[in-house]
Design a protein around this motif. Structure first.
Motif, PDB file in Angstrom:
ATOM      1  N   SER A 156       0.833  -1.212   0.000  1.00  0.00           N
ATOM      2  CA  SER A 156       0.000   0.000   0.000  1.00  0.00           C
ATOM      3  C   SER A 156       0.864   1.256   0.000  1.00  0.00           C
ATOM      4  O   SER A 156       0.427   2.310  -0.420  1.00  0.00           O
ATOM      5  CB  SER A 156      -0.944   0.006   1.205  1.00  0.00           C
ATOM      6  OG  SER A 156      -0.215   0.142   2.408  1.00  0.00           O
ATOM      7  N   ARG A 157       2.120   1.137   0.467  1.00  0.00           N
ATOM      8  CA  ARG A 157       3.040   2.283   0.428  1.00  0.00           C
ATOM      9  C   ARG A 157       3.661   2.458  -0.945  1.00  0.00           C
ATOM     10  O   ARG A 157       4.303   3.458  -1.192  1.00  0.00           O
ATOM     11  CB  ARG A 157       4.176   2.091   1.435  1.00  0.00           C
ATOM     12  CG  ARG A 157       3.868   2.637   2.796  1.00  0.00           C
ATOM     13  CD  ARG A 157       5.070   2.564   3.685  1.00  0.00           C
ATOM     14  NE  ARG A 157       5.962   3.705   3.486  1.00  0.00           N
ATOM     15  CZ  ARG A 157       7.149   3.791   4.045  1.00  0.00           C
ATOM     16  NH1 ARG A 157       7.621   2.826   4.791  1.00  0.00           N
ATOM     17  NH2 ARG A 157       7.900   4.851   3.848  1.00  0.00           N
ATOM     18  N   SER A 158       3.495   1.480  -1.833  1.00  0.00           N
ATOM     19  CA  SER A 158       4.176   1.586  -3.124  1.00  0.00           C
ATOM     20  C   SER A 158       3.233   1.665  -4.322  1.00  0.00           C
ATOM     21  O   SER A 158       3.558   2.333  -5.295  1.00  0.00           O
ATOM     22  CB  SER A 158       5.138   0.415  -3.311  1.00  0.00           C
ATOM     23  OG  SER A 158       4.439  -0.775  -3.546  1.00  0.00           O
ATOM     24  N   THR A 159       2.091   1.006  -4.265  1.00  0.00           N
ATOM     25  CA  THR A 159       1.249   0.896  -5.455  1.00  0.00           C
ATOM     26  C   THR A 159       0.840   2.251  -6.012  1.00  0.00           C
ATOM     27  O   THR A 159       1.065   2.545  -7.183  1.00  0.00           O
ATOM     28  CB  THR A 159      -0.003   0.042  -5.162  1.00  0.00           C
ATOM     29  OG1 THR A 159       0.423  -1.221  -4.677  1.00  0.00           O
ATOM     30  CG2 THR A 159      -0.838  -0.142  -6.397  1.00  0.00           C
ATOM     31  N   GLY A 160       0.246   3.101  -5.199  1.00  0.00           N
ATOM     32  CA  GLY A 160      -0.194   4.406  -5.684  1.00  0.00           C
ATOM     33  C   GLY A 160       0.956   5.252  -6.175  1.00  0.00           C
ATOM     34  O   GLY A 160       0.853   5.952  -7.186  1.00  0.00           O
TER      35      GLY A 160
END
Length: 178
Positions: A156-160
Motif C-alpha cells: 500500500s506504500r508503493s502501489t499508488g
C-alpha cells in the motif's frame, strides 16, 4: 541552479538552524525546500526571515506535523503557482532563460491523504507544459529495497506511488543514503 530539499523533521531546533546555515554557506543553494518543519505562525515567520534568502513561502504545518518551506534567491525568477497541504508548485526561470516547473512534496504519512496527493499532483490538471522536477519526501517507496526493514514492506506504500510515477511519465532518479 543548485536546489536542495531536506526533511529536517523540525525546523526550530538549534541543530537544524546551525545545519541550515552551514548548508547555505557550503552549497550556496539558489532554491531550498524544507519539509516536515513542524513549526507554524509567527515562530515560523521569524525563522524564515532569519535564514537570509531573498524570497520565501511556506505551507503551514498541521499541529506539530508537516509543513513545507521554500526559499530562493533573486538569481531565479520564481513564480509560486500553487500551494497545497502536501506540495508547492513553482514556475522557475533561470538567468540563462531556461524554464521549468518544480514541485516540492511532503507526502502525508496517512495513506488516505497520500492517495489524495497522487490525485492532486497531476501534470495535466496542473497544466504543466515543459520540464517538471518533483522532489521531496513522498512517504512512499517503489520497492522493498528502499526501506530499512524489507520484511515490513507494505504494497500500500508503493502501489499508488508507482502508478503515479508511471502515469505522469516521470523518471525516478534514485537516491543515496537512508
Amino acid at each position: 541552479m543548485i536546489f536542495i530539499t531536506w526533511n529536517c523533521q523540525g525546523a526550530a531546533s538549534r541543530e537544524v538552524l546551525r545545519a541550515l546555515k552551514e548548508i547555505k554557506k557550503t552549497y550556496k543553494p539558489d532554491l531550498l525546500g524544507l519539509l516536515e518543519t513542524k513549526v507554524s505562525g509567527s515562530k515560523a515567520d521569524e525563522i524564515c526571515n532569519r535564514l537570509g534568502f531573498d524570497e520565501w513561502l511556506r505551507v503551514e504545518a498541521l499541529g506539530f506535523s508537516g509543513g513545507i518551506w521554500v526559499f530562493w534567491n533573486s538569481t531565479l525568477d520564481i513564480k509560486p503557482l500553487l500551494t497545497h497541504p502536501q506540495f508547492v508548485l513553482l514556475h522557475v526561470q533561470g538567468l540563462d532563460c531556461t524554464t521549468c516547473f518544480i514541485s516540492i512534496v511532503y507526502g502525508s504519512p496517512t495513506h488516505a491523504l497520500r492517495k489524495n496527493l497522487w490525485n492532486s499532483l497531476d501534470m495535466h490538471d496542473l497544466q504543466i507544459r515543459g520540464p517538471w522536477l518533483v522532489a521531496g519526501d513522498f512517504n512512499a517507496v517503489i520497492s522493498p529495497e528502499e526501506v530499512s526493514e524489507p520484511r515490513n514492506f507494505s504494497h500500500s506504500r508503493s502501489t499508488g506511488f508507482r502508478d503515479w510515477i508511471f502515469n505522469q511519465n516521470l523518471i525516478d532518479l534514485g537516491f543515496q543514503g537512508s
